[in-house]
Motif scaffolding. Sequence first.
Motif, PDB file in Angstrom:
ATOM      1  N   MET A  55      28.142  21.403  86.355  1.00  0.00           N
ATOM      2  CA  MET A  55      28.313  22.733  86.950  1.00  0.00           C
ATOM      3  C   MET A  55      27.806  23.786  85.973  1.00  0.00           C
ATOM      4  O   MET A  55      28.248  23.851  84.828  1.00  0.00           O
ATOM      5  N   LYS A  56      26.856  24.603  86.418  1.00  0.00           N
ATOM      6  CA  LYS A  56      26.341  25.675  85.553  1.00  0.00           C
ATOM      7  C   LYS A  56      27.222  26.911  85.699  1.00  0.00           C
ATOM      8  O   LYS A  56      27.444  27.400  86.808  1.00  0.00           O
ATOM      9  N   THR A  57      27.707  27.418  84.572  1.00  0.00           N
ATOM     10  CA  THR A  57      28.592  28.577  84.565  1.00  0.00           C
ATOM     11  C   THR A  57      27.993  29.675  83.715  1.00  0.00           C
ATOM     12  O   THR A  57      27.680  29.458  82.529  1.00  0.00           O
ATOM     13  N   LEU A  58      27.817  30.844  84.298  1.00  0.00           N
ATOM     14  CA  LEU A  58      27.372  32.025  83.566  1.00  0.00           C
ATOM     15  C   LEU A  58      28.597  32.762  83.053  1.00  0.00           C
ATOM     16  O   LEU A  58      29.500  33.080  83.829  1.00  0.00           O
ATOM     17  N   VAL A  59      28.629  33.034  81.750  1.00  0.00           N
ATOM     18  CA  VAL A  59      29.722  33.786  81.143  1.00  0.00           C
ATOM     19  C   VAL A  59      29.182  35.126  80.684  1.00  0.00           C
ATOM     20  O   VAL A  59      28.293  35.187  79.819  1.00  0.00           O
ATOM     21  N   THR A  60      29.678  36.204  81.277  1.00  0.00           N
ATOM     22  CA  THR A  60      29.295  37.532  80.815  1.00  0.00           C
ATOM     23  C   THR A  60      30.227  37.944  79.669  1.00  0.00           C
ATOM     24  O   THR A  60      31.335  37.443  79.548  1.00  0.00           O
ATOM     25  N   GLY A  61      29.736  38.857  78.822  1.00  0.00           N
ATOM     26  CA  GLY A  61      30.523  39.201  77.639  1.00  0.00           C
ATOM     27  C   GLY A  61      30.623  38.012  76.692  1.00  0.00           C
ATOM     28  O   GLY A  61      31.623  37.835  75.985  1.00  0.00           O
ATOM     29  N   GLY A  62      29.560  37.201  76.650  1.00  0.00           N
ATOM     30  CA  GLY A  62      29.595  35.949  75.907  1.00  0.00           C
ATOM     31  C   GLY A  62      29.701  36.112  74.405  1.00  0.00           C
ATOM     32  O   GLY A  62      30.056  35.152  73.712  1.00  0.00           O
ATOM     33  N   ALA A  63      29.403  37.298  73.892  1.00  0.00           N
ATOM     34  CA  ALA A  63      29.540  37.542  72.452  1.00  0.00           C
ATOM     35  C   ALA A  63      30.869  38.200  72.117  1.00  0.00           C
ATOM     36  O   ALA A  63      31.142  38.477  70.948  1.00  0.00           O
ATOM     37  N   GLY A  64      31.688  38.455  73.125  1.00  0.00           N
ATOM     38  CA  GLY A  64      32.960  39.136  72.917  1.00  0.00           C
ATOM     39  C   GLY A  64      34.083  38.187  72.567  1.00  0.00           C
ATOM     40  O   GLY A  64      33.924  36.955  72.540  1.00  0.00           O
ATOM     41  N   PHE A  65      35.249  38.760  72.313  1.00  0.00           N
ATOM     42  CA  PHE A  65      36.407  37.999  71.842  1.00  0.00           C
ATOM     43  C   PHE A  65      36.815  36.913  72.841  1.00  0.00           C
ATOM     44  O   PHE A  65      36.962  35.738  72.484  1.00  0.00           O
ATOM     45  N   LEU A  66      36.988  37.283  74.097  1.00  0.00           N
ATOM     46  CA  LEU A  66      37.377  36.318  75.121  1.00  0.00           C
ATOM     47  C   LEU A  66      36.194  35.462  75.562  1.00  0.00           C
ATOM     48  O   LEU A  66      36.323  34.246  75.742  1.00  0.00           O
ATOM     49  N   GLY A  67      35.030  36.072  75.732  1.00  0.00           N
ATOM     50  CA  GLY A  67      33.856  35.333  76.201  1.00  0.00           C
ATOM     51  C   GLY A  67      33.468  34.194  75.280  1.00  0.00           C
ATOM     52  O   GLY A  67      33.111  33.097  75.744  1.00  0.00           O
ATOM     53  N   ARG A  68      33.513  34.434  73.962  1.00  0.00           N
ATOM     54  CA  ARG A  68      33.177  33.374  73.001  1.00  0.00           C
ATOM     55  C   ARG A  68      34.107  32.171  73.156  1.00  0.00           C
ATOM     56  O   ARG A  68      33.669  31.020  73.117  1.00  0.00           O
ATOM     57  N   GLU A  69      35.400  32.437  73.313  1.00  0.00           N
ATOM     58  CA  GLU A  69      36.360  31.347  73.443  1.00  0.00           C
ATOM     59  C   GLU A  69      36.175  30.614  74.774  1.00  0.00           C
ATOM     60  O   GLU A  69      36.311  29.378  74.837  1.00  0.00           O
ATOM     61  N   LEU A 116      33.324  30.233  76.337  1.00  0.00           N
ATOM     62  CA  LEU A 116      32.137  29.388  76.149  1.00  0.00           C
ATOM     63  C   LEU A 116      32.485  28.134  75.349  1.00  0.00           C
ATOM     64  O   LEU A 116      32.045  27.032  75.686  1.00  0.00           O
ATOM     65  N   ARG A 117      33.270  28.288  74.304  1.00  0.00           N
ATOM     66  CA  ARG A 117      33.651  27.136  73.474  1.00  0.00           C
ATOM     67  C   ARG A 117      34.396  26.096  74.311  1.00  0.00           C
ATOM     68  O   ARG A 117      34.090  24.895  74.250  1.00  0.00           O
ATOM     69  N   GLN A 118      35.369  26.559  75.101  1.00  0.00           N
ATOM     70  CA  GLN A 118      36.166  25.621  75.884  1.00  0.00           C
ATOM     71  C   GLN A 118      35.367  25.005  77.036  1.00  0.00           C
ATOM     72  O   GLN A 118      35.531  23.821  77.352  1.00  0.00           O
ATOM     73  N   LEU A 119      34.515  25.795  77.670  1.00  0.00           N
ATOM     74  CA  LEU A 119      33.687  25.255  78.749  1.00  0.00           C
ATOM     75  C   LEU A 119      32.755  24.170  78.227  1.00  0.00           C
ATOM     76  O   LEU A 119      32.609  23.102  78.845  1.00  0.00           O
ATOM     77  N   ARG A 120      32.119  24.436  77.082  1.00  0.00           N
ATOM     78  CA  ARG A 120      31.196  23.445  76.512  1.00  0.00           C
ATOM     79  C   ARG A 120      31.942  22.188  76.095  1.00  0.00           C
ATOM     80  O   ARG A 120      31.447  21.063  76.284  1.00  0.00           O
ATOM     81  N   ALA A 127      44.370  32.412  77.337  1.00  0.00           N
ATOM     82  CA  ALA A 127      43.661  33.146  78.392  1.00  0.00           C
ATOM     83  C   ALA A 127      42.408  32.390  78.813  1.00  0.00           C
ATOM     84  O   ALA A 127      42.122  32.236  80.011  1.00  0.00           O
ATOM     85  N   ALA A 128      41.663  31.892  77.833  1.00  0.00           N
ATOM     86  CA  ALA A 128      40.435  31.158  78.136  1.00  0.00           C
ATOM     87  C   ALA A 128      40.738  29.851  78.868  1.00  0.00           C
ATOM     88  O   ALA A 128      40.010  29.462  79.794  1.00  0.00           O
ATOM     89  N   SER A 129      41.818  29.168  78.483  1.00  0.00           N
ATOM     90  CA  SER A 129      42.126  27.889  79.134  1.00  0.00           C
ATOM     91  C   SER A 129      42.491  28.094  80.605  1.00  0.00           C
ATOM     92  O   SER A 129      42.182  27.248  81.451  1.00  0.00           O
ATOM     93  N   LEU A 130      43.137  29.215  80.925  1.00  0.00           N
ATOM     94  CA  LEU A 130      43.412  29.514  82.329  1.00  0.00           C
ATOM     95  C   LEU A 130      42.105  29.772  83.083  1.00  0.00           C
ATOM     96  O   LEU A 130      41.905  29.270  84.196  1.00  0.00           O
ATOM     97  N   LEU A 131      41.219  30.529  82.478  1.00  0.00           N
ATOM     98  CA  LEU A 131      39.934  30.813  83.129  1.00  0.00           C
ATOM     99  C   LEU A 131      39.131  29.541  83.347  1.00  0.00           C
ATOM    100  O   LEU A 131      38.529  29.352  84.419  1.00  0.00           O
ATOM    101  N   VAL A 132      39.120  28.651  82.373  1.00  0.00           N
ATOM    102  CA  VAL A 132      38.395  27.389  82.521  1.00  0.00           C
ATOM    103  C   VAL A 132      39.006  26.558  83.640  1.00  0.00           C
ATOM    104  O   VAL A 132      38.300  25.920  84.429  1.00  0.00           O
ATOM    105  N   ARG A 133      40.315  26.582  83.753  1.00  0.00           N
ATOM    106  CA  ARG A 133      40.988  25.838  84.823  1.00  0.00           C
ATOM    107  C   ARG A 133      40.622  26.430  86.190  1.00  0.00           C
ATOM    108  O   ARG A 133      40.406  25.691  87.168  1.00  0.00           O
ATOM    109  N   VAL A 134      40.566  27.756  86.296  1.00  0.00           N
ATOM    110  CA  VAL A 134      40.170  28.403  87.552  1.00  0.00           C
ATOM    111  C   VAL A 134      38.746  28.001  87.921  1.00  0.00           C
ATOM    112  O   VAL A 134      38.446  27.702  89.087  1.00  0.00           O
ATOM    113  N   VAL A 135      37.847  27.973  86.925  1.00  0.00           N
ATOM    114  CA  VAL A 135      36.466  27.558  87.174  1.00  0.00           C
ATOM    115  C   VAL A 135      36.413  26.113  87.636  1.00  0.00           C
ATOM    116  O   VAL A 135      35.778  25.788  88.652  1.00  0.00           O
TER     117      VAL A 135
END
Length: 310
Positions: free
Chosen positions: A1-15, A17-21, A196-204
């Motif tokens: 599944m290809k996922t685009l993360v906006t704000g990828g250099a930000g505090f939440l976006g970086r995390e 991306l790390r968890q998705l990868r 916060a990131a783990s919830l977002l990854v679960r939603v995705v």
Amino acid sequence: MKTLVTGGAGFLGRECLRQLRAAGFDTVSTDRSGAVDFRGDLSDPAFCTTLPGADAVLHCAAVQYLSPDLPLFAREIYFRKNNTEATACLARRYADQATHFIFVGSSMMYEQNGAASYAPGSPMRAQGVYSASKLAAFEHVKRLPNRWAAVLPCIIAGPGRGGLFRPFARSIARFGAAVFPGEGRHPVHMVHVEDAASLLVRVVSQRATGIFNAASPAPLSIDQWVDVIATQLGVPRVRRLRLPLAPIRAVSALTGYRLLAAEQLLMLRHSHVLDVAQGLALGWKPQWDNTEILRETVRALMQNNEGRAR
């Protein structure tokens, strides 16, 4: 599944991306600056057309009161451009596709009215320029024909996000004192960036829809923040200076809420606790409680200060 993360250099976006990868997702990132795949301004429709197709869009990009480029004046324009217009352009880019659109909002979108807690069904109302921009952005998301979800975090904390706590830590370490507006005795929720990131990854991963609050367990009051910070710093006793909230509200209003924002003043007045039942129903399991979050954040601040001293 290809996922685009906006704000990828930000505090939440970086995390995120790390968890998705780590979970095996194919990721693409975008931001205004930083080490991302697509660098540009989401409020520019021409830039948004260059973004690739994706199975999911995780829209973390936003500005807030702690953003380093927050202007002294024209804040309404600043928030509207970077939060509302950026979301509108991104939504248009992915509308009518099979893309799952996940919007990262804010718990400040809820009407802060002294309720014991805020759930996805609680009233929402703009009470300042920031919350107005996020609610206007959310309207664009809700109009999408796509599957969509909104995740509303409270205060996101953890190493690298010490701005809110740095003044407390500095004052306690240097003077054995803490100064804050209001009584500081009501709970205010935080969430660790990893939670916060783990919830977002679960939603995705579940292609979930609806509204989900993000908050870690056991919220603390500002009074309790002071105790936790003092213990972490090894300060046995702290003097507290509680500033009356009414004159601070008046001065803030006279300065166009530049001293403290309207939403921040409401959080100093009312409890700010989130009901996270919807996220838990997805199997989300926050790993940090609010005391642990604060300890780790202060520990990182101390390490950074020691590094600078060398």
